[in-house]
Enzyme design. Structure first.
Site, PDB file in Angstrom:
ATOM      1  N   HIS A   1       0.852  -1.184   0.000  1.00  0.00           N
ATOM      2  CA  HIS A   1       0.000   0.000   0.000  1.00  0.00           C
ATOM      3  C   HIS A   1       0.887   1.233   0.000  1.00  0.00           C
ATOM      4  CE1 HIS A   1      -4.172  -1.517   0.771  1.00  0.00           C
ATOM      5  NE2 HIS A   1      -3.446  -2.595   0.649  1.00  0.00           N
TER       6      HIS A   1
ATOM      7  N   LYS B   1     -14.510   3.135   6.501  1.00  0.00           N
ATOM      8  CA  LYS B   1     -14.846   4.312   5.683  1.00  0.00           C
ATOM      9  C   LYS B   1     -16.347   4.395   5.438  1.00  0.00           C
ATOM     10  CE  LYS B   1     -13.407   4.604   1.324  1.00  0.00           C
ATOM     11  NZ  LYS B   1     -14.455   5.025   0.382  1.00  0.00           N
TER      12      LYS B   1
END
Length: 878
Positions: free
Chosen positions: A138, A545
């Site tokens: 990432h 999220k």
């Protein structure tokens, strides 16, 4: 009172002083004095001195374009050096016991074997542990690989300087080396010139293994064996591998158009090439070591009674490994080498069996001491890394597989798969899975996107089983998502079963995960395929999220409970794969704590966990650090298996459900329902500018035209950590805790925090985030960057932050945040005077670049350096 952190501060001071000397040499005294002045003003400002703050802001805004880059670079590099000093402190001889806890495996074995757990049960658990750490690239690893290597060399010098037996001359040499390294660091460009490719990311992962884990694995297993032997008088098996490694680097194509089947093939070849090269080094050393003549009958017969039987076997392996490297070099250069399969290492047994023969012979001849040296280390590396180094996972979005089958059914005149309901899809897929004829016609010309998915499946099907890990389906929600992948693998000729793993990511999908898996377990064909083994991935980033951390955490917990229950009922061995990030907002936090807070029965001796971005370096970047991390994982999984946490009481569940329900409402009221939220987010954070930073190979958005919902979890978190509001990691949680307290549940919350590891971990993580959040800094960003008509939203967010802090302090009955974790508090306080000026400068530069049509190169580079510096200071970027 002895200062627990004196040696840490001393090292930070030493490195900082050398950096200052380097800056003075490169620039001049005046510039260094300005940096020091700003640092002192930042300290005073943090203690509430408004005049110092104003003076600091005036100085920062008066920096010329030519001063911007070296200024940002100075503070950025100081934070990197502080990280190095802190990393070193945890493995230092001078580490305080509150920071460096005793070996967790040693402690756990003492508790277990001194308590009620049978020795055989402990040994059986240890021998069957299956911990799979999945390295992912990432784009949170800000630091360049070039600099990371120099940081490791700095730690080597600090380690050498701890030796009290050094002569004055030796000390001078090590100090000189430190000065040279810090000068090299200062004169190296910190920001990559271009984005890394997926292959670059994979090479970064391999470099971590070569620099650290290659040595750490045998070191850890030797230490583990010694601990077990001392307590049980039992040796661990030669091929024990409680921890193995997989990777997403070069295999994760979810939303990354740059990860193609060609890229994945190259990464697979590079993985194998690195393994062969490192094994060759071991074999060369063994040729020198194993010069003895005495051998057992098996080895003598194998070597035709040679005078150097061990060396004969090793020379043959050396030749094969060199041929393997040549073969892979040819492949990586784009050629199709013609080789005799007998000349190279094709299978793990080609390497392992001859070495086991040597090991057995040495033991038979009374040379166990020699056998248990480098030879045992090599055998244990083979058990851990195999000949492919890392098992490569493939990850692809569920919709991409559906698109392949829909295009195929339309071409064949069978209707449009995309328009069928779930029942029709399952019937079709199961019929085709059971069919003996192929579904894909030889002359079918697929569209480019569909062809790429088919090529990937064909590549997976062609690989040896040990080269591949799991095939992960992101955004999975229905049984057909899993069956579709199985059909594509069948059609592309996969000769062996592959773990096909649904990833449940959103709140709704987590809540529906057990229903989806129940439906799959009810299918006879599917149960036959899995042979009683199933892996399911739990998504942390996207669920947080979607719903906020509190609701997401509870959904993850209850989803796991239900999955464990239905798997036990169906007599299926379940492995849960945790897709955690480095940050709290993406499920991050101390791994040991996280594993012990899972539902009882959900670990059961096996677990998969993603290790993300910069966390790989912080946990595994040095051999000693890696040994510590491996011990933490091993002890946590053993403890969660043999001493699982208690079942939550009904009243705890009820309270937690209410907290989750209220927190998701509070979270979505801002993120989804507040009409100005997206505008505020884009203005108050460097979200737009982050897209320019050449971090990872993957685009920041799933869709170019999308809003918050299409933004990837990493830039979403990264942006909020830059302006120090840390919003995704707490929004909704504090409001729910306050509401619970106001309705009279404070005593119940305190009971949960004291006796329920899951809830204790949640509160501990919230505390850490609240301690890192800086409302005054986020207000400065707002004043500098956000249109005045949106300021009302910032006021509301800071009020919610304050509510959360009050709620947590009321719950813990502490006078300050992190009062019970002084090491974490010290870590945060050490960095703040260096992060704050970068934040103020970043806000100033953002305002400048947004005002000007075309910013100067210096302004753009300085902005990127402030982003990198804040990331280094916050220690968890995305």
């Amino acid at each position: 009172m002895v200062d627990m952190y004196a040696s840490l501060r001393s090292n930070v001071g030493t490195l900082g002083q050398i950096l200052g000397d380097t800056i003075r040499t490169d620039l001049d005294d005046t510039f260094l004095e300005k940096i020091e002045q700003i640092r002192h003003l930042a300290k005073s400002s943090r203690q509430g001195d408004d005049a110092s703050r104003e003076e600091m802001l005036t100085l920062l805004s008066s920096l010329s374009d030519d001063e911007l880059v070296p200024f940002a670079k100075a503070f950025n590099q100081f934070l990197n050096l502080a990280n190095i000093a802190e990393q070193f402190h945890t493995i230092s001889r001078n580490c305080d016991e509150l920071v460096c806890v005793p070996d967790p495996v040693e402690q756990l074995l003492g508790r277990m074997l001194g308590g009620k757990i049978d020795q055989e049960k402990v040994l059986a658990c240890l021998k069957t542990l299956d911990i799979d750490l999945v390295l992912t690239a990432h784009p949170t690893e800000i630091s360049r690989r070039t600099l990371i290597q120099k940081y490791s060399a700095v730690i080597d010098s600090l380690t050498a300087l701890e030796n009290t037996q050094l002569t004055e001359q030796e000390k001078k040499q090590h100090h000189l080396r430190l000065r040279q390294l810090i000068a090299q660091i200062w004169h190296t460009n910190e920001i990559r010139n271009e984005r890394p490719t997926p292959v670059d990311e994979a090479r970064w992962g391999l470099s971590t293994i070569e620099a650290s884990l290659w040595q750490a694995i045998p070191d850890f297993l030797r230490q583990l064996n010694q601990q077990v032997e001392e307590r049980t008088n039992t040796q661990l098996p030669i091929d024990i591998a409680p921890v193995r490694f997989s990777s997403w680097m070069g295999g994760d194509r979810d939303g990354n158009p740059f990860v193609t089947s060609t890229v994945t093939q190259e990464v697979l070849d590079r993985n194998r090439h690195t393994a062969a090269r490192l094994y060759l080094k071991d074999v060369v050393l063994l040729v020198n070591e194993l010069s003895m003549e005495g051998a057992n009958e098996e080895l003598l017969a194998y070597c035709n009674n040679s005078n150097e039987p061990y060396r004969d076997v090793l020379r043959d392996l050396r030749k094969k490994l060199r041929a393997t490297i040549d073969y892979l070099n040819e492949k990586l250069e784009g050629h199709q080498p013609d080789v005799n399969p007998k000349d190279i290492i094709w299978h793990e047994s080609d390497l392992k069996d001859p070495l086991m023969m040597l090991y057995k012979s040495l033991c038979d001849q009374g040379m166990s001491l020699i056998a248990n040296g480098l030879l045992l280390d090599m055998l244990r590396r083979i058990a851990c890394f195999g000949i492919h180094m890392l098992r490569l996972d493939v990850r692809q979005d569920a919709q991409r597989h559906a698109d392949v089958i829909a295009e195929l059914t339309r071409y064949l005149g069978m209707g449009d798969y995309a328009h069928w309901d779930e029942s029709e899809k399952q019937s079709f897929l199961l019929r085709e899975l059971s069919s003996k004829r192929p579904l894909i016609p030889a002359n079918w010309q697929a569209s480019a996107e569909v062809e790429e998915v088919v090529k990937t499946c064909r590549l997976v099907a062609s690989q040896p089983a040990r080269a591949m890990g799991s095939y992960v389906i992101s955004m999975a929600s229905q049984p057909s998502d899993v069956l579709a992948v199985l059909l594509l693998l069948k059609e592309t000729g996969c000769p062996h079963p592959i773990r096909v793993v649904p990833l449940f990511e959103t709140l709704d999908d987590l809540n529906n995960a057990s229903n989806c898996m129940s439906a799959l377990f009810a299918i006879d064909w599917y149960r036959g395929y899995t042979k009683g083994i199933q892996e399911v991935m739990i998504g942390y980033s996207d669920s947080a999220k979607d719903a906020g951390v509190m609701a997401a955490a509870w959904a993850q917990y209850t989803a796991q409970e239900k999955l464990v229950a239905i798997s036990q009922e169906a007599n299926i061995k379940l492995t849960l794969f945790h897709g955690r990030g480095g940050t709290i907002g993406r499920g991050g936090g101390p791994a040991h704590q996280a594993i012990l807070s899972q539902p009882p029965g959900s670990v059961d001796g096996r677990i998969r966990v993603t290790e993300q971005g910069e966390m790989i370096r912080f946990k595994f970047g040095l051999p000693k650090l890696a040994v510590q991390s491996l011990a933490l994982y091993t002890s946590a999984v053993m403890e969660a298996t043999l001493l699982p946490p208690p079942e939550p009481k009904p009243e705890w569940r009820q309270c937690m459900q209410q907290l989750a329900d209220e927190s998701v409402v509070a979270y979505r009221a801002i993120v989804r329902e507040e009409p100005d939220f997206v505008s505020y987010f884009r203005a108050a954070t460097p979200e737009i500018e982050l897209g320019k930073l050449p971090l990872g190979s993957r685009p920041a958005k799933r869709r170019v035209d999308g809003g918050i919902e299409s933004l990837r979890a990493i830039p979403w978190i990264f942006a909020w950590s830059q302006n120090r509001l840390m919003l995704p990691a707490w929004l909704g949680a504090g409001e729910a805790l306050k509401a619970a307290s106001e309705r009279g549940d404070l005593a119940l919350l305190q009971e949960m925090e004291k006796h329920w590891p899951f809830f204790k971990t949640r509160i501990s993580m919230l505390e850490m985030v609240y301690a890192k959040a800086e409302p005054n800094l986020s207000k400065f960003y707002e004043t500098s960057l956000v249109p005045s008509e949106l300021h009302h939203l910032g006021v509301q967010l800071r009020e919610r932050l304050a509510t959360g802090v009050e709620a947590v302090l009321e719950l813990t009955q502490a006078e300050s945040l992190m009062a019970h974790t002084p090491w974490n508090r010290e870590s945060v306080e050490l960095r703040n005077p260096y992060i704050d000026p970068l934040n103020f400068l970043q806000a100033e530069l953002l305002a400048r670049t947004r005002r000007e049509e075309q910013s100067s190169q210096n302004v753009e580079l300085a902005l990127m350096l402030t982003i990198a510096g804040v990331a280094a200071g916050m220690r968890n970027t995305g």
